[in-house]
Scaffold this motif. Structure first.
Motif: not given
Length: 134
Positions: A17-22, A56-65, A81-84
């Motif tokens: 879900v976080h990947f798609w939101a990002d 940053a959204l791309f990086g965190i999102g793709f890494e989540s997936l 990382l997500k909490v920070v």
């Protein structure tokens, strides 16, 4: 709740879900920052900062997936990382609202709510997910 390699299935789903939101926010923010942010009520736009945020959204999102099927250790690192990231975003957005940046457009409140909700979600999972003893 089903666990695979010590990580609850629900948490793995939240990473998707976080990947798609990002991705949903990163693509338009990266490709047309002025247009997108003007629609949200921004009075002036710095395309460099907007695209940096999108990156940053791309990086965190793709890494989540990418790591959705990883080990507990990987999830712990990503949750840290997500909490920070989400916590700093909440503080930064709230600070900007307090200062009255851009006249406090409605979208800023929505973005604050989204980041706060994800922050609480990631904190919850970070507290629940424990490295297995052994």
């Amino acid at each position: 709740m089903e666990r695979i390699e010590g990580v609850p299935r629900a948490l793995r789903m939240w990473f998707i879900v976080h990947f798609w939101a990002d991705l949903m926010f990163a693509i338009p923010l990266f490709t047309a920052p002025e247009t997108v942010l003007a629609l949200f009520g921004w009075q002036f736009v710095d395309p460099y900062s907007a695209r940096l945020t999108a990156a940053a959204l791309f990086g965190i999102g793709f890494e989540s997936l990418r790591c959705r099927n990883a080990s507990v250790d990987v999830f712990l690192g990503m949750l840290n990382l997500k909490v920070v990231w989400s916590g700093a975003a909440v503080l930064g957005i709230a600070w900007s609202l307090f200062e009255g940046v851009h006249g406090r457009p409605w979208a800023t409140w929505a973005i604050l709510f989204i980041f706060a909700a994800f922050h609480l979600l990631w904190r919850y999972w970070r507290l629940r997910l424990r490295k297995p003893r052994g």
